[in-house]
Scaffold this motif. Structure first.
Motif, PDB file in Angstrom:
ATOM      1  N   SER A 125       0.915  -1.427   0.078  1.00 21.41           N
ATOM      2  CA  SER A 125       0.022   0.071  -0.056  1.00 21.41           C
ATOM      3  C   SER A 125       0.826   1.183   0.260  1.00 21.41           C
ATOM      4  CB  SER A 125      -0.945  -0.020   1.337  1.00 21.41           C
ATOM      5  OG  SER A 125      -1.939  -1.041   1.270  1.00 21.41           O
ATOM      6  N   VAL A 126       0.252   2.395  -0.618  1.00 25.30           N
ATOM      7  CA  VAL A 126       1.023   3.631  -0.735  1.00 25.30           C
ATOM      8  C   VAL A 126       0.067   4.669  -0.107  1.00 25.30           C
ATOM      9  CG1 VAL A 126       2.188   5.449  -2.064  1.00 25.30           C
ATOM     10  CG2 VAL A 126       2.192   3.018  -2.703  1.00 25.30           C
ATOM     11  N   ARG A 174      -2.622   3.964  -2.774  1.00 26.99           N
ATOM     12  CA  ARG A 174      -2.863   2.656  -3.118  1.00 26.99           C
ATOM     13  C   ARG A 174      -3.236   1.804  -1.966  1.00 26.99           C
ATOM     14  NH1 ARG A 174       1.906   0.275  -6.510  1.00 26.99           N
ATOM     15  NH2 ARG A 174       2.993  -0.423  -4.468  1.00 26.99           N
ATOM     16  N   ARG A 175      -4.491   1.140  -2.117  1.00 29.14           N
ATOM     17  CA  ARG A 175      -4.816   0.505  -0.854  1.00 29.14           C
ATOM     18  C   ARG A 175      -4.687  -0.978  -1.090  1.00 29.14           C
ATOM     19  NH1 ARG A 175      -9.510  -1.987   1.058  1.00 29.14           N
ATOM     20  NH2 ARG A 175     -10.040  -1.647   3.146  1.00 29.14           N
ATOM     21  N   SER A 176      -3.894  -1.585  -0.497  1.00 31.51           N
ATOM     22  CA  SER A 176      -3.493  -3.052  -0.721  1.00 31.51           C
ATOM     23  C   SER A 176      -3.039  -3.837   0.529  1.00 31.51           C
ATOM     24  CB  SER A 176      -2.364  -3.290  -1.947  1.00 31.51           C
ATOM     25  OG  SER A 176      -2.448  -4.463  -2.519  1.00 31.51           O
ATOM     26  N   ARG A 177      -1.782  -4.338   0.565  1.00 27.89           N
ATOM     27  CA  ARG A 177      -1.208  -5.054   1.668  1.00 27.89           C
ATOM     28  C   ARG A 177      -1.423  -3.991   2.869  1.00 27.89           C
ATOM     29  NH1 ARG A 177       2.520  -4.005   4.579  1.00 27.89           N
ATOM     30  NH2 ARG A 177       3.856  -2.826   3.233  1.00 27.89           N
ATOM     31  N   GLY A 178      -1.907  -4.902   4.057  1.00 27.62           N
ATOM     32  CA  GLY A 178      -2.090  -4.366   5.202  1.00 27.62           C
ATOM     33  C   GLY A 178      -3.579  -3.556   5.237  1.00 27.62           C
ATOM     34  N   GLN A 227      -7.237  -6.449  -3.447  1.00 29.72           N
ATOM     35  CA  GLN A 227      -5.858  -5.767  -3.622  1.00 29.72           C
ATOM     36  C   GLN A 227      -5.675  -4.860  -4.824  1.00 29.72           C
ATOM     37  OE1 GLN A 227      -6.727  -8.704  -3.921  1.00 29.72           O
ATOM     38  NE2 GLN A 227      -5.114  -9.896  -4.998  1.00 29.72           N
ATOM     39  N   HIS A 228      -4.571  -4.121  -4.565  1.00 34.07           N
ATOM     40  CA  HIS A 228      -4.253  -3.307  -6.070  1.00 34.07           C
ATOM     41  C   HIS A 228      -4.061  -4.402  -6.983  1.00 34.07           C
ATOM     42  CE1 HIS A 228      -2.161  -0.410  -8.653  1.00 34.07           C
ATOM     43  NE2 HIS A 228      -1.218  -1.430  -8.953  1.00 34.07           N
ATOM     44  N   VAL A 229      -4.757  -4.248  -8.362  1.00 35.73           N
ATOM     45  CA  VAL A 229      -4.497  -4.917  -9.345  1.00 35.73           C
ATOM     46  C   VAL A 229      -3.673  -4.267 -10.288  1.00 35.73           C
ATOM     47  CG1 VAL A 229      -5.794  -6.155 -11.513  1.00 35.73           C
ATOM     48  CG2 VAL A 229      -6.578  -6.390  -8.932  1.00 35.73           C
ATOM     49  N   GLY A 230      -4.031  -3.102 -10.656  1.00 39.18           N
ATOM     50  CA  GLY A 230      -3.235  -2.545 -11.641  1.00 39.18           C
ATOM     51  C   GLY A 230      -3.602  -2.089 -13.053  1.00 39.18           C
ATOM     52  N   VAL A 232     -10.580   4.800   1.022  1.00 41.43           N
ATOM     53  CA  VAL A 232     -10.222   4.466  -0.388  1.00 41.43           C
ATOM     54  C   VAL A 232      -9.382   5.361  -1.045  1.00 41.43           C
ATOM     55  CG1 VAL A 232     -12.034   2.627  -0.665  1.00 41.43           C
ATOM     56  CG2 VAL A 232     -12.321   4.825  -1.577  1.00 41.43           C
ATOM     57  N   PRO A 233      -8.513   5.115  -2.149  1.00 45.93           N
ATOM     58  CA  PRO A 233      -8.068   6.181  -2.762  1.00 45.93           C
ATOM     59  C   PRO A 233      -9.025   7.253  -3.434  1.00 45.93           C
ATOM     60  CG  PRO A 233      -6.878   4.279  -3.345  1.00 45.93           C
ATOM     61  CD  PRO A 233      -8.294   3.720  -2.496  1.00 45.93           C
ATOM     62  N   ALA A 234      -8.632   8.267  -3.603  1.00 42.49           N
ATOM     63  CA  ALA A 234      -9.498   9.168  -4.323  1.00 42.49           C
ATOM     64  C   ALA A 234      -9.480   9.291  -6.036  1.00 42.49           C
ATOM     65  CB  ALA A 234      -9.142  10.808  -4.083  1.00 42.49           C
ATOM     66  N   GLY A 235      -8.356   8.565  -6.444  1.00 43.08           N
ATOM     67  CA  GLY A 235      -8.207   8.253  -7.737  1.00 43.08           C
ATOM     68  C   GLY A 235      -8.840   6.875  -8.184  1.00 43.08           C
ATOM     69  N   ASP A 236      -8.394   6.301  -9.178  1.00 46.79           N
ATOM     70  CA  ASP A 236      -9.169   5.228  -9.888  1.00 46.79           C
ATOM     71  C   ASP A 236      -8.777   3.947  -8.810  1.00 46.79           C
ATOM     72  OD1 ASP A 236      -9.602   6.869 -11.844  1.00 46.79           O
ATOM     73  OD2 ASP A 236      -8.641   5.548 -13.300  1.00 46.79           O
TER      74      ASP A 236
END
Length: 819
Positions: free
Chosen positions: A394-395, A407-411, A452-455, A775-779
Motif C-alpha cells: 500500500s502507498v 494505493r490501498r492493498s497490503r495491510g 488488493q491493488h490489481v493495476g 479508499v484512494p481518491a483516484g481510480d
C-alpha cells in the motif's frame, strides 16, 4: 462479594449469548474473551463461526452486563468490532469457560483481517539468543503475521491456509492450544523445527551454501540485485545507497523514471534522508506498515539515494513488516542482541520494489520467479510457504494529520470498508473497476470488500488477476452478487469481465460513467441519497458525450447525474500520444491561451513543434479533453520539468515537487486574475498559462517559483469555481443551501496543495468538503463508487444510472475551446 454471598443465599445464575461481528477472527479474539470471562467469574464458551464470534456466558447478572463494555475496551489490537448483539439464553450449567472448536457450515458473514506487520513481542523473540525462535524468519503470534495472503477460505483456521502443509511440533502445539499464550490459535504459528524454511539460490536454482540471510546481505552490500519472497509476492531489492546497484535494477527492469520505494530499519534510520512528522511515524509503525510518501532531506550529510526518486520532493519509505525483512537489517547491523538496535540509525537502506516485470502481476511462486525474473535478479531469497493471494504494498500520504490512500492493498485489503446505515437493504453487487490502477469490489449489506491493488489492465495476466481476485473474495466471503457494475467504456478488460459475469449468472449489469463513479465513492462513504455536488478531477475518463473528461463539476443522486461545469476543453494533439508526451499538452495550452507563436520557442528540440498548430486545428487528430491531469502535464512541460513520460503521473509529480521547493523559498503566490468562470460553468485557466509562459521566457525566471504560482493559482481557481457553481445551483433550486457537502475526488486530489486549499477554503465558506477517506481518491477507489451507484439505482427500481446532461446553458457550439 455480592449480596447473595454476604447473606448466604444461593447466587442467581443467568445466561446470555453475545454475537460479535467485525474483524474478530485470527486476531486473538477468543483468548481475549476467555481472559475477560475468567476475570468476571463467568462460565460458558466462545467459538468462531461463519458470522463472526459467538459467546455463551453464564453467571451473575452484573458481570454479564459488564462484559460488552470490557470487551470493547480490551479488544485485541488488530480486531474491529462492528456490533455486539445480546440475547437471553438457557442456562447449561457450565462449570468453566472454554474455547470451543469452529462448527462447520453456515454462510460466511464475518471478515478477515489484512496481513499485519511483526509485533514488538515477536521482535523480542527473534533477537533473543536464548529464544527458540532466534533469527527465525516466520515468527508470528495472534497480534501479527500473515492472514489474507495465506487464506484460502473462511473461517480462518489453519487447515484453510497455506500453513496446512506444516505440522506443528509439540512445543508449537502447546502454545497453540494454551488460551493464556500469545500464540493461542495463531494459525501461522511455527518455529525452526516445524515451520517454513529459507534458501538462497542462483538463477539456475542451485542453492548457495551458508546462512541464507547473512549471505544475502553480503551480496546486497556488494551491489547485487536480489529477488526476495515476501508476504504477497516478490520484491526486487538492492542497496539503495549504491547508485550503481540502483541503476542496474532500473536498467534490468526497464523502469527508467517511476520512483522506487525504499525500506529502512526504523524511524531513526529513515530520518537520515527524509523528514518524519509524529503523525507520519505513527502510520509507518502501524500494523499495516504501508509505504508512506515523505519529504526528502537535502544537505551535505544526507545520503543522496541517487536514482531512487530523482526530481521529486518525496521518497516512499516503509519499515520492515515481515520477520525476514527485519533479519536482513539485523544482519547488516552486526546481529546485536535485543531490539534496541531498531531504534538506532542503521546505515543500510534497501530498495524494495515490486517484482512484476512488464507491468504484469507480482511473482508469487518460486519456479515462476526463477523464470520471470531471470536476467533481473542475481540471486533469489526463497521460502517454501505458498502465497495464496498476490498483494502489493500500500502507498499513502499523511496530509494535515489525515491518512490519504494512493494505493490501498497490503495491510488494508481485504478488510471491509464499513458503509453507513443507508447501505442496509441494498442488493449484493460486484464492481469490476476501471482500466488504470484497477481494484474490484463486492458490496454486501454494510460491508464493501475491495480487492488488493490489481493495476493497469493492459495485459492478459493482469486481467486474469482481477478475475481471480474477485472470485477469491466471492469464495472466502461466500457472496453471490445480484447485480454487476462496470465502467461505461466498452473496451476495458474490466467491462468485458463484468459483461461476462452478468451474462453467465443472468444478473443485471449497470455501466457507470467514470466521473460519476468518482462522486459515488464519497456518496458511499457518507450514505448520501439526495443530490451530492462535487468535483471529479483526474487524467482521463470517457464522458457520456464521447469526449475525454477529467475536470468535472457534477451533481449526482441515487439514480443519475448531470454536469454543472468543467474545465475549458483543450485539444489532445495526437490523441492518446499526448498523455505520453507532455510537451504536446504544453503546445495545446499555449494555443488555447492565444500564444501559438511560442510553441517552437518553448520546444526547440521537438522536430514536429513547427507543425503543431496544424495538428491542433485538426479535430480528428486532436480531440477535445477537459482533463485536469493533462493540464498538469502541459504546465510541467512549459516549465521544462517533463517533456516525455512513461508513467502517467511523472509530469504531475515533478510539477508538485518543484512547486513545493519554490513555495519553501518564496512563499505562496496567487495570480488573482489567472482564471475566469463562464456563464456555462467553464473554468478557463488561459490567463494563468499566458502569465507563466511569458514569465518563463525572462532571463531571471525561477522554475520553482513559477511552479508554485501555477499550483497555488490553480487551487484558488478551483475553489472560486466550486463556490460559484454551487451558488448558481442554489439560485436555480437545484441544490439547497442546507446541503453543504462537497465531494472532492479523482487522482488530482492526491496533490497536497489542491487537497489542502480546497478543503480549508470550503470549510471557511461554511461547507463540508469530503475527500475519500477509506479508499484512494483516484481510480484505485473507483470500484466502490461503481458498486454504490449501481446498487442505489437498482434499489430505486431504475434499469440504469442515468446521464442527465448539462445543468447550466452552454454558449456557442458544443466542445468550443474558448468562450
Amino acid at each position: 462479594m455480592c449480596d447473595a454471598e454476604r447473606t448466604g443465599a444461593k447466587p442467581v445464575i443467568e445466561a446470555r449469548d453475545y454475537r460479535v461481528r467485525g474483524l474478530v477472527q485470527g486476531v486473538g479474539f477468543r483468548p481475549t474473551v476467555w481472559r475477560i470471562a475468567s476475570a468476571l467469574a463467568l462460565c460458558g464458551s466462545v467459538f468462531n463461526d461463519a458470522e463472526g464470534v459467538l459467546v455463551h456466558l453464564e453467571g451473575d447478572r452484573d458481570a454479564l452486563e459488564r462484559f460488552p463494555g470490557v470487551l470493547l475496551k480490551e479488544k485485541p489490537p488488530l480486531a474491529r468490532i462492528d456490533a455486539i448483539e445480546s440475547s437471553p439464553s438457557a442456562v447449561r450449567g457450565d462449570s468453566e469457560f472454554s474455547i470451543a472448536a469452529t462448527p462447520a457450515g453456515g454462510i460466511v458473514r464475518t471478515a478477515i483481517t489484512a496481513d499485519a506487520s511483526v509485533c514488538r513481542e515477536c521482535f523480542e523473540d527473534m533477537f533473543d539468543p536464548s529464544s527458540r525462535r532466534y533469527r527465525y524468519a516466520f515468527t508470528n503470534c495472534t497480534h501479527c503475521g500473515p492472514r489474507f495472503t495465506i487464506t484460502r477460505h473462511l473461517p480462518y483456521d489453519r487447515p484453510q491456509t497455506s500453513m496446512a502443509a506444516f505440522s506443528m511440533c509439540p512445543a508449537c502445539r502447546q502454545e497453540y492450544e494454551n488460551p493464556a499464550d500469545r500464540r493461542f490459535h495463531a494459525q501461522p504459528v511455527a518455529c525452526p523445527v516445524c515451520g517454513p524454511k529459507l534458501s538462497l539460490v542462483l538463477p539456475s536454482g542451485e542453492s548457495l551454501p551458508g546462512d541464507p540471510v547473512r549471505e544475502c546481505v553480503r551480496l546486497l552490500k556488494a551491489g547485487a540485485v536480489v529477488a526476495v519472497k515476501g508476504l504477497g509476492g516478490f520484491h526486487l531489492a538492492c542497496d539503495a545507497e549504491n547508485a550503481q546497484a540502483v541503476a542496474a535494477l532500473r536498467r534490468r527492469k526497464h523502469r527508467d523514471e517511476k520512483p522506487l520505494a525504499v525500506m529502512a530499519a526504523g524511524i531513526a534510520s529513515a530520518v537520515r534522508f527524509v523528514r518524519i512528522r509524529p503523525d507520519e511515524a505513527e502510520v509507518l509503525r502501524s500494523p499495516a506498515h504501508p509505504i508512506v510518501l515523505l519529504e526528502r532531506r537535502r544537505g551535505p550529510d544526507v545520503p543522496v539515494l541517487a536514482g531512487i526518486a530523482d526530481g521529486l520532493d518525496e521518497i516512499g519509505v516503509m519499515l520492515p513488516y515481515t520477520p525476514l525483512h527485519a533479519l536482513l537489517f539485523h544482519a547488516a547491523a552486526g546481529e546485536p542482541d535485543g531490539t534496541d538496535w531498531l531504534e538506532s540509525a542503521v546505515p543500510f537502506t534497501l530498495v524494495m520494489t515490486s517484482a512484476n516485470p512488464g507491468g504484469e502481476p507480482l511473482c508469487t511462486e518460486n519456479a515462476e520467479a526463477l523464470k520471470r525474473l531471470h536476467g533481473i535478479a542475481d540471486v533469489f531469497l526463497l521460502h517454501d510457504r505458498d502465497i495464496v493471494t498476490r498483494c502489493d504494498d500500500s502507498v499513502v500520504r499523511v496530509t494535515d494529520g489525515v491518512l490519504r490512500f494512493v494505493r490501498r492493498s497490503r495491510g488494508f485489503a481485504p478488510e471491509a470498508v464499513r458503509l453507513p446505515e443507508a447501505a442496509s437493504g441494498m442488493p449484493a453487487v460486484l464492481a469490476a473497476g476501471p482500466y488504470l490502477k484497477n481494484t474490484g469490489a463486492l458490496i454486501r449489506g454494510r460491508d464493501a470488500f475491495l480487492t488488493q491493488h490489481v493495476g493497469r489492465l493492459d495485459n492478459m495476466p493482469t486481467a486474469r488477476m482481477l478475475e481471480e481476485s474477485l472470485a477469491h473474495l466471492e469464495e472466502i466471503f461466500e457472496i453471490s452478487p445480484e447485480l454487476a457494475a462496470c465502467d461505461a467504456h466498452p473496451d476495458f478488460a474490466s467491462t468485458r469481465l463484468a459483461q461476462r459475469i452478468a451474462g453467465e449468472r443472468s444478473i443485471p449489469l449497470l455501466p457507470i460513467h467514470h466521473h460519476a463513479a468518482h462522486i459515488g465513492v464519497v456518496a458511499a462513504e457518507t450514505g448520501f441519497r439526495g443530490p451530492l455536488f462535487g468535483l471529479a478531477l483526474d487524467g482521463t475518463g470517457l464522458g457520456p458525450d464521447g469526449s475525454i473528461w477529467g475536470g468535472e463539476a457534477l451533481l449526482a443522486d441515487e439514480t443519475g447525474f448531470a454536469r454543472a461545469g468543467s474545465l475549458m476543453p483543450m485539444r489532445l494533439p495526437g490523441g492518446d500520444r499526448a498523455a505520453k508526451e507532455p510537451w504536446r499538452m504544453g503546445a495545446s495550452l499555449l494555443s488555447q491561451a492565444g500564444r501559438s507563436d511560442l510553441i517552437e520557442r518553448f520546444f526547440p528540440s521537438e522536430p514536429f513543434a513547427g507543425k503543431m498548430p496544424l495538428l491542433l486545428n485538426s479535430p480528428s487528430l486532436s480531440p477535445l479533453t477537459t482533463s485536469l491531469g493533462r493540464w498538469f502535464d502541459g504546465m510541467a512541460a512549459l516549465l521544462g520539468l517533463c517533456l516525455r513520460q512513461h508513467d502517467e503521473a511523472t509530469a504531475a509529480m515533478r510539477l508538485e515537487s518543484a512547486a513545493a521547493e519554490g513555495r519553501r523559498r518564496f512563499g505562496v503566490s496567487v495570480l488573482r486574475n489567472g482564471w475566469t468562470v463562464s456563464e456555462s460553468g467553464r473554468l478557463s485557466l488561459s490567463p494563468l498559462v499566458r502569465s507563466i509562459a511569458e514569465a518563463r521566457l525572462r532571463p531571471d525566471a525561477d522554475v520553482g517559483r513559477l511552479a508554485a504560482e501555477a499550483e497555488d493559482t490553480l487551487a484558488a481557481a478551483l475553489l472560486d469555481w466550486t463556490l460559484t457553481l454551487r451558488r448558481r445551483l442554489a439560485d436555480c433550486a437545484l441544490l439547497s443551501e442546507t446541503n453543504i457537502a462537497v465531494a472532492l475526488t479523482g487522482g488530482c486530489l492526491v496533490n497536497r496543495t489542491l487537497a489542502r486549499a480546497l478543503s480549508s477554503g470550503l470549510r471557511e465558506a461554511g461547507l463540508d468538503p469530503r475527500i475519500p477517506a477509506t479508499v484512494p481518491a483516484g481510480d484505485g477507489g473507483l470500484a466502490l463508487g461503481q458498486a454504490w451507484l449501481a446498487a442505489s439505482a437498482c434499489r430505486a427500481g431504475k434499469p440504469a444510472y442515468e446521464w442527465r446532461g448539462e445543468l447550466l446553458p452552454v454558449k456557442g457550439q458544443t466542445g468550443q475551446v474558448n468562450e
